[in-house]
Design an enzyme around this catalytic site. Structure first.
Site, short mmCIF file in Angstrom:
data_model
loop_
_atom_site.label_atom_id
_atom_site.label_comp_id
_atom_site.label_asym_id
_atom_site.label_seq_id
_atom_site.Cartn_x
_atom_site.Cartn_y
_atom_site.Cartn_z
N GLU A 111 0.79 -1.23 0.00
CA GLU A 111 0.00 0.00 0.00
C GLU A 111 0.83 1.28 0.00
O GLU A 111 0.92 1.99 1.02
CB GLU A 111 -0.97 0.01 1.19
CG GLU A 111 -1.89 -1.20 1.19
CD GLU A 111 -2.94 -1.14 2.28
OE1 GLU A 111 -2.84 -0.28 3.16
OE2 GLU A 111 -3.87 -1.95 2.24
N GLU A 128 -6.17 -8.04 -0.21
CA GLU A 128 -6.79 -7.82 1.11
C GLU A 128 -8.23 -7.42 0.92
O GLU A 128 -8.54 -6.62 0.03
CB GLU A 128 -6.11 -6.67 1.88
CG GLU A 128 -4.88 -7.04 2.63
CD GLU A 128 -4.27 -5.85 3.36
OE1 GLU A 128 -5.01 -4.99 3.86
OE2 GLU A 128 -3.03 -5.79 3.41
C1 GCO Z 1 -4.18 -1.91 5.23
C2 GCO Z 1 -3.20 -2.81 5.81
C3 GCO Z 1 -3.60 -3.56 7.01
C4 GCO Z 1 -4.77 -3.08 7.81
C5 GCO Z 1 -6.07 -3.35 7.13
C6 GCO Z 1 -7.26 -2.84 7.89
O1 GCO Z 1 -4.76 -2.26 4.23
O2 GCO Z 1 -4.38 -0.82 5.73
O3 GCO Z 1 -2.67 -3.66 4.87
O4 GCO Z 1 -2.43 -3.48 7.76
O5 GCO Z 1 -4.78 -3.67 9.04
O6 GCO Z 1 -6.11 -2.78 5.90
O7 GCO Z 1 -7.20 -1.47 8.03
#
Ligand code: GCO
Length: 439
Positions: A167, A351
């Site tokens: 990210e 994710e």
């Molecule tokens: C993100 C991260 C994670 C977070 C999840 C929830 O996407 O921000 O990869 O570390 O925990 O997204 O916020």
């Protein structure tokens, strides 16, 4: 209803994800201090000043957690490596204990028939590198290349896939513009530099891994659907600006070697000299792109300096994070990414998940519904011809949700943070059943 394995194309992979600082526990195993430790130690930054010293104690409970993964019937496990665990000073001599830990993790996955999908950096920058300007310092691309050699020299031979940085938007914008993640800056010049350097570091890491002969290399970007608050031209413009900064800047850099005009409108004066010359490195060919998707934002015009946008509350049901549940955004992003950036390149949902204030024994209905709706959105994108090759749920277990501390529960497995006991939730059992293999 959660669509099961049979409802997806042959070879489609399912998995779950975690990240190092959120689960491992950083107070042991020779790990160095990170900028998240100092950010959390600064009053007001993190709910109850919670930190990752112990987190889920995954470092000591590795075998138990690997068994939980195996019980979930996943094909792949997306985890990250902590730079500060491998190189406590950020550079120089590796911490053997740290390398041994990732070695055991990878072997433990392979023994259980699970493919290791590694992300090299998920936000815990070693403190000594933060002292030298962290992501604002162009040298970070070289430091990150050194770290890539160190960690992949040890585990690269057994890795299924690798992505350098989780990210880029969070690393740069959330940490340097919004200031709600480490290093907690609120400065547009720092932001512009971090946005560019994060992509340069990505490119250098890809170069290193190609030199090492590694394959199946990608990038993981997070995206939020940006919906204008009204039909007013100012609101439409604000939503497009949000989209340019959040969604188009990083994929534009990686896939096209360009940044969107609407982002450059505010950032260009602050980018490092000669930034255009770095695109040769940044656009190093990739084997896949990963999308982290959670929600949409309703965006309106805001007065004052660029970027002139503000979030407005939306009407949809919300998660424990206050995020609207908007599965159509996942479908639409997959279609849009393929059409505008990646063509035939495989896409993965790297994710997706929701936080819910749940307790063991609770039906966990909302999370099951969330997964069902989002997996259906993936099916729709596939039906529209998008090459989506896998889906990874966030997260294996409740963990350190950054500035929210331990209050927001994203896990398929409940963690009691008093005694660290793990209890699988109903969503864990539901996904385990859906992901069961016929063979
Ligand atoms: C993100 C991260 C994670 C977070 C999840 C929830 O996407 O921000 O990869 O570390 O925990 O997204 O916020």
């Amino acid at each position: 209803m959660i669509p099961n394995r049979a409802a997806f194309p042959q070879g489609f992979v399912f998995g779950t994800a975690t990240s190092a600082y959120q689960i491992e526990g950083h107070a042991f195993g020779g790990a160095g201090l990170t900028h998240w430790d100092s950010f959390a130690a600064t009053p007001g930054n993190v709910v109850r000043a919670a930190h990752g010293a112990v987190a889920c104690d995954h470092y000591h409970r590795l075998e138990e957690d690997l068994d939980l993964l195996a019980g979930l019937n996943v094909d792949i496990y997306r985890f990250s490596t902590s730079w500060a665990r491998v190189l406590p000073e950020g550079r120089g001599t590796p911490n053997t204990e740290g390398l041994d830990f990732y070695d055991r993790l990878v072997d433990g996955l392979l023994v259980r028939g699970i493919k290791p999908a590694v992300t090299l950096y998920h936000w815990e920058l070693p403190g000594p590198l933060a002292d030298r300007g962290g992501w604002c310092n162009r040298d970070i691309a070289d430091w990150f290349a050194e770290f890539t050699w160190a960690i992949m020299g040890r585990i690269g031979d057994r890795i299924w896939s690798a992505a350098p940085i989780n990210e880029p938007w969070c690393v740069s914008w959330l940490g340097h513009f919004d200031g709600c993640h480490a290093p907690g800056l609120r400065d547009i010049r720092a932001t512009a530099r971090a946005m560019h350097h994060v992509l340069l570091a990505h490119g250098r890491a890809i170069e290193v891994m190609r030199t090492m002969g590694l394959t199946n290399l990608g990038a993981v970007c997070n995206m939020e659907w940006s919906a204008p608050a009204s039909t007013r031209p100012e609101a439409q413009h604000a939503a497009r600006t949000y989209d340019a900064i959040y969604n188009r800047f990083f994929l534009g850099g990686l896939m096209k070697g360009e940044y969107p005009e609407l982002a450059l409108a505010g950032l260009q004066p602050h980018l490092p000299t000669g930034w255009q010359d770095d695109f040769a490195t940044i656009t190093a060919p990739l084997d896949w792109i990963g999308l982290n998707y959670y929600t949409r934002k309703i965006i309106d015009h805001a007065p004052g300096p660029w970027p002139n946008y503000a979030e407005r509350p939306g009407p949809l049901p919300k998660t424990q994070m206050g995020w609207e549940i908007y599965p159509d955004g996942l479908r639409d992003f997959l279609i849009r990414i393929a059409r505008e950036y990646t063509g035939d390149l495989p896409l993965y949902v790297t994710e997706n998940g929701m936080a819910n204030a749940d307790v063991p024994g609770h039906p966990d209905t909302a999370r099951c519904a969330y997964f069902g709706q989002h997996l259906a959105a993936v099916q729709h994108a596939i039906a529209a011809g998008v090459p989506v090759w896998g889906y990874i749920a966030w997260s294996l277990m409740d963990n350190y949700e950054w500035a929210h501390g331990y209050d927001k529960r994203f896990g398929l497995v409940h963690v009691d943070f008093d005694n660290l006991q793990r209890v699988p939730k109903a969503s864990y059992h539901a996904l385990a059943q859906c992901w069961c293999r016929a063979d």
